[in-house]
Design a protein around this motif. Sequence first.
Motif, short mmCIF file in Angstrom:
data_model
loop_
_atom_site.label_atom_id
_atom_site.label_comp_id
_atom_site.label_asym_id
_atom_site.label_seq_id
_atom_site.Cartn_x
_atom_site.Cartn_y
_atom_site.Cartn_z
N ASP A 58 0.80 -1.17 0.12
CA ASP A 58 0.20 0.00 -0.12
C ASP A 58 0.98 1.42 0.04
OD1 ASP A 58 -2.46 -1.47 0.00
OD2 ASP A 58 -2.40 -1.42 2.23
N ARG A 60 2.51 4.28 -1.44
CA ARG A 60 2.15 5.01 -2.77
C ARG A 60 3.46 5.43 -3.31
NH1 ARG A 60 -3.47 8.32 -1.76
NH2 ARG A 60 -4.71 6.54 -1.67
N ARG A 133 -2.54 -0.80 -9.97
CA ARG A 133 -2.54 0.21 -8.82
C ARG A 133 -3.41 1.60 -9.16
NH1 ARG A 133 -1.63 -2.40 -4.78
NH2 ARG A 133 0.21 -3.50 -4.58
N GLU A 136 -7.23 0.45 -8.42
CA GLU A 136 -7.29 0.59 -6.99
C GLU A 136 -7.48 1.89 -6.58
OE1 GLU A 136 -4.01 -1.45 -5.28
OE2 GLU A 136 -4.68 -3.55 -5.72
N TRP A 137 -6.59 2.89 -7.34
CA TRP A 137 -6.60 4.25 -6.62
C TRP A 137 -8.06 5.03 -7.41
CZ3 TRP A 137 -6.50 8.59 -10.27
CH2 TRP A 137 -6.50 10.01 -9.56
N GLN A 138 -8.44 4.59 -8.52
CA GLN A 138 -9.83 4.94 -8.83
C GLN A 138 -10.86 4.57 -8.01
OE1 GLN A 138 -10.59 6.92 -11.60
NE2 GLN A 138 -8.71 7.28 -11.78
N GLU A 140 -10.52 3.92 -4.86
CA GLU A 140 -10.49 4.47 -3.56
C GLU A 140 -11.15 5.95 -3.59
OE1 GLU A 140 -6.70 6.60 -1.34
OE2 GLU A 140 -6.65 4.16 -1.44
N GLN A 141 -10.97 6.50 -4.92
CA GLN A 141 -11.36 7.97 -5.24
C GLN A 141 -12.87 7.97 -5.24
OE1 GLN A 141 -9.91 10.73 -5.16
NE2 GLN A 141 -8.17 9.80 -4.83
N ARG A 143 -14.82 5.58 -3.36
CA ARG A 143 -15.28 5.42 -2.24
C ARG A 143 -15.46 6.61 -1.48
NH1 ARG A 143 -12.51 0.39 -2.63
NH2 ARG A 143 -10.57 1.57 -1.50
N SER A 144 -14.36 7.31 -1.62
CA SER A 144 -14.04 8.58 -0.82
C SER A 144 -15.32 9.55 -1.29
CB SER A 144 -12.59 9.38 -0.97
OG SER A 144 -12.43 9.90 -2.18
#
Length: 147
Positions: A58, A60, A133, A136-138, A140-141, A143-144
Amino acid sequence: MTHRRSKTLATWVAVVGGTLGLHRFYLYGFRDVLGWLHPLPTLLGLWGLERVEVFGHDDRVAWLLLPLLGLMVSLAMLSAIVYGLTPDEKWAARHHPGEPPQRTGWGPVLGVIVALMVGAAALMSTIAFGGQRFFEWQAEQARSIAR
């Protein structure tokens, strides 16, 4: 008189030490600017690999640094492939003009085979890692934003 540059040796130096620019130094000497551009991204990529071992998947910073290593390995293997597949006559004209070409035999061909395997694995791994990656970043964005 210049030193005769062996196509076989250049191919294998690119396979073994190409990520550090050793093949460029062998062919063009230590004043070659492109040769000096190889070690930094390779060392940054290795630092990214170390960060993964220390901080986990994890981290970055490792996400950004690891693809550098994969790209440098791929670049080194591409150089080995180009060297190994250059016709003997063209190699002789470029690296020791005025001298007759030497038949190289199987040495460069075996180097090209190794470079194809290593380079393909490095490039596919780099693309897969970067794609994973990114997605996964997309996620996470998304979800936020949903929170």
